[in-house]
Design a protein around this motif. Structure first.
Motif, PDB file in Angstrom:
ATOM      1  N   MET A   1      -2.052  11.773  20.823  1.00  0.00           N
ATOM      2  CA  MET A   1      -0.649  11.539  21.146  1.00  0.00           C
ATOM      3  C   MET A   1      -0.178  10.258  20.456  1.00  0.00           C
ATOM      4  N   PRO A   2       0.967  10.311  19.762  1.00  0.00           N
ATOM      5  CA  PRO A   2       1.433   9.117  19.043  1.00  0.00           C
ATOM      6  C   PRO A   2       1.875   8.018  20.008  1.00  0.00           C
ATOM      7  N   LEU A   3       1.788   6.796  19.519  1.00  0.00           N
ATOM      8  CA  LEU A   3       2.229   5.646  20.302  1.00  0.00           C
ATOM      9  C   LEU A   3       3.753   5.627  20.398  1.00  0.00           C
ATOM     10  N   THR A   4       4.270   5.069  21.458  1.00  0.00           N
ATOM     11  CA  THR A   4       5.716   4.847  21.521  1.00  0.00           C
ATOM     12  C   THR A   4       6.047   3.731  20.536  1.00  0.00           C
ATOM     13  N   ALA A   5       7.306   3.652  20.172  1.00  0.00           N
ATOM     14  CA  ALA A   5       7.724   2.634  19.202  1.00  0.00           C
ATOM     15  C   ALA A   5       7.460   1.228  19.731  1.00  0.00           C
ATOM     16  N   GLU A   6       7.671   1.025  21.006  1.00  0.00           N
ATOM     17  CA  GLU A   6       7.463  -0.306  21.593  1.00  0.00           C
ATOM     18  C   GLU A   6       5.979  -0.695  21.575  1.00  0.00           C
ATOM     19  N   VAL A   7       5.107   0.249  21.902  1.00  0.00           N
ATOM     20  CA  VAL A   7       3.659  -0.024  21.880  1.00  0.00           C
ATOM     21  C   VAL A   7       3.194  -0.262  20.446  1.00  0.00           C
ATOM     22  N   LEU A   8       3.712   0.522  19.491  1.00  0.00           N
ATOM     23  CA  LEU A   8       3.360   0.328  18.090  1.00  0.00           C
ATOM     24  C   LEU A   8       3.805  -1.038  17.597  1.00  0.00           C
ATOM     25  N   LEU A  44      -1.656  -4.142   2.510  1.00  0.00           N
ATOM     26  CA  LEU A  44      -3.101  -3.894   2.552  1.00  0.00           C
ATOM     27  C   LEU A  44      -3.620  -3.844   3.984  1.00  0.00           C
ATOM     28  N   THR A  45      -3.147  -4.758   4.806  1.00  0.00           N
ATOM     29  CA  THR A  45      -3.566  -4.779   6.207  1.00  0.00           C
ATOM     30  C   THR A  45      -3.120  -3.508   6.919  1.00  0.00           C
ATOM     31  N   LEU A  46      -1.890  -3.093   6.695  1.00  0.00           N
ATOM     32  CA  LEU A  46      -1.391  -1.883   7.353  1.00  0.00           C
ATOM     33  C   LEU A  46      -2.178  -0.643   6.921  1.00  0.00           C
ATOM     34  N   ARG A  47      -2.608  -0.620   5.688  1.00  0.00           N
ATOM     35  CA  ARG A  47      -3.392   0.526   5.208  1.00  0.00           C
ATOM     36  C   ARG A  47      -4.824   0.499   5.747  1.00  0.00           C
ATOM     37  N   ASP A  48      -5.451  -0.689   5.753  1.00  0.00           N
ATOM     38  CA  ASP A  48      -6.882  -0.789   6.017  1.00  0.00           C
ATOM     39  C   ASP A  48      -7.256  -1.039   7.470  1.00  0.00           C
ATOM     40  N   GLU A  49      -6.326  -1.498   8.291  1.00  0.00           N
ATOM     41  CA  GLU A  49      -6.622  -1.751   9.706  1.00  0.00           C
ATOM     42  C   GLU A  49      -6.805  -0.409  10.423  1.00  0.00           C
ATOM     43  N   PRO A  50      -8.006  -0.148  10.993  1.00  0.00           N
ATOM     44  CA  PRO A  50      -8.264   1.161  11.617  1.00  0.00           C
ATOM     45  C   PRO A  50      -7.301   1.513  12.754  1.00  0.00           C
ATOM     46  N   ALA A  51      -6.806   0.511  13.477  1.00  0.00           N
ATOM     47  CA  ALA A  51      -5.896   0.792  14.591  1.00  0.00           C
ATOM     48  C   ALA A  51      -4.513   1.221  14.103  1.00  0.00           C
ATOM     49  N   LEU A  52      -4.203   0.950  12.827  1.00  0.00           N
ATOM     50  CA  LEU A  52      -2.883   1.297  12.280  1.00  0.00           C
ATOM     51  C   LEU A  52      -2.986   2.455  11.284  1.00  0.00           C
ATOM     52  N   ALA A  53      -3.842   2.321  10.282  1.00  0.00           N
ATOM     53  CA  ALA A  53      -4.143   3.378   9.311  1.00  0.00           C
ATOM     54  C   ALA A  53      -2.915   3.994   8.651  1.00  0.00           C
ATOM     55  N   PHE A  54      -2.022   3.155   8.112  1.00  0.00           N
ATOM     56  CA  PHE A  54      -0.863   3.666   7.375  1.00  0.00           C
ATOM     57  C   PHE A  54      -1.330   4.070   5.978  1.00  0.00           C
ATOM     58  N   ASP A  55      -1.761   5.321   5.877  1.00  0.00           N
ATOM     59  CA  ASP A  55      -2.380   5.803   4.647  1.00  0.00           C
ATOM     60  C   ASP A  55      -1.389   6.380   3.643  1.00  0.00           C
ATOM     61  N   THR A  56      -0.139   6.555   4.036  1.00  0.00           N
ATOM     62  CA  THR A  56       0.837   7.205   3.161  1.00  0.00           C
ATOM     63  C   THR A  56       2.112   6.388   3.057  1.00  0.00           C
ATOM     64  N   LEU A  57       2.534   6.133   1.834  1.00  0.00           N
ATOM     65  CA  LEU A  57       3.857   5.553   1.599  1.00  0.00           C
ATOM     66  C   LEU A  57       4.803   6.723   1.344  1.00  0.00           C
ATOM     67  N   SER A  86       1.346   6.986   9.083  1.00  0.00           N
ATOM     68  CA  SER A  86      -0.062   7.183   9.361  1.00  0.00           C
ATOM     69  C   SER A  86      -0.238   8.637   9.756  1.00  0.00           C
ATOM     70  N   VAL A  87      -0.862   9.412   8.887  1.00  0.00           N
ATOM     71  CA  VAL A  87      -1.080  10.827   9.172  1.00  0.00           C
ATOM     72  C   VAL A  87      -2.059  10.970  10.338  1.00  0.00           C
ATOM     73  N   ALA A  88      -3.117  10.158  10.323  1.00  0.00           N
ATOM     74  CA  ALA A  88      -4.148  10.251  11.369  1.00  0.00           C
ATOM     75  C   ALA A  88      -3.613   9.839  12.736  1.00  0.00           C
ATOM     76  N   LYS A  89      -2.788   8.797  12.787  1.00  0.00           N
ATOM     77  CA  LYS A  89      -2.294   8.274  14.065  1.00  0.00           C
ATOM     78  C   LYS A  89      -0.917   8.830  14.436  1.00  0.00           C
ATOM     79  N   ASN A  90      -0.239   9.464  13.479  1.00  0.00           N
ATOM     80  CA  ASN A  90       1.080  10.048  13.701  1.00  0.00           C
ATOM     81  C   ASN A  90       2.116   9.011  14.144  1.00  0.00           C
ATOM     82  N   HIS A  91       2.200   7.919  13.382  1.00  0.00           N
ATOM     83  CA  HIS A  91       3.280   6.959  13.618  1.00  0.00           C
ATOM     84  C   HIS A  91       3.798   6.414  12.289  1.00  0.00           C
TER      85      HIS A  91
END
Length: 199
Positions: A1-8, A44-57, A86-91
């Motif tokens: 389940m994706p995080l809410t915007a406030e939690v993200l 780089l941090t947004l891409r590589d941090e496992p809790a965020l995992a922003f893998d797609t621009l 983040s495809v994996a985290k859906n946010h």
């Protein structure tokens, strides 16, 4: 389940700390203001941090704030906005950084982080004149190579002095003076005091 915007947003604040210059949640979307010197490091941090995992621009574009809010906007004129997924985290998150100089807007390239950004940065360079340091092939992508200026800047003239066309006899593109007469196009305004009257 994706995080809410406030939690993200709270998670982004925990991970990035003082590298966030501003931002927040509006209309269910998270926006982060990033200082220009932190642009690439934050990416780089947004891409590589496992809790965020922003893998797609998803997108990157330039902005010209010169006439924003009737000139009351304070800060540098040019900005770059990137939308990440983040495809994996859906946010999703939106990043924005303003270029320090109005005369020569410069920002670090994100090609090393997300290679897909190559053409987006070329488009922002072509249309706004924003230079991306470290870009492997920064050249025009939408306008002609001989084009002068950047057409999405708010001070770009609405009509030009020359037009180009393909000449079948010469078998090449030629430039010639504009053949269209300039005209003032003013829309007719309907005012309450004369609404419905026939002229």
């Amino acid at each position: 389940m994706p995080l809410t915007a406030e939690v993200l947003f709270a998670r982004l604040q925990d991970v990035l700390g003082d590298r966030i210059a501003g931002g927040g949640v509006a209309l269910g979307e998270v926006t982060l203001e990033i200082l220009p010197q932190d642009w690439q490091a934050v990416a780089l941090t947004l891409r590589d941090e496992p809790a965020l995992a922003f893998d797609t621009l998803i997108d990157l574009c330039g902005l010209d704030y010169s006439a924003y809010k009737d000139g009351l906007d304070e800060g540098p004129r040019y900005a770059v906005v990137a939308h990440l997924l983040s495809v994996a985290k859906n946010h999703r998150v939106r990043l924005r950084a303003r270029c320090e100089s109005d005369d020569l807007p410069v920002l670090a390239s994100l090609v090393e982080v997300w290679p897909v950004v190559n053409w987006y940065e070329r488009e922002a360079f072509d249309l706004y004149g924003i230079v991306f340091e470290g870009h492997p092939d920064l050249r025009r992508i939408l306008t002609d190579y001989g084009f002068i200026g950047h057409p999405f800047r708010k001070d770009f003239p609405l009509s030009g002095q020359v037009e180009m066309r393909y000449d079948p006899e010469l078998k090449r593109v030629v430039y010639q003076p504009v053949s269209i007469e300039p005209r003032e196009v003013t829309p007719r305004i309907v005012r309450a005091e004369n609404y419905g009257e026939v002229e």
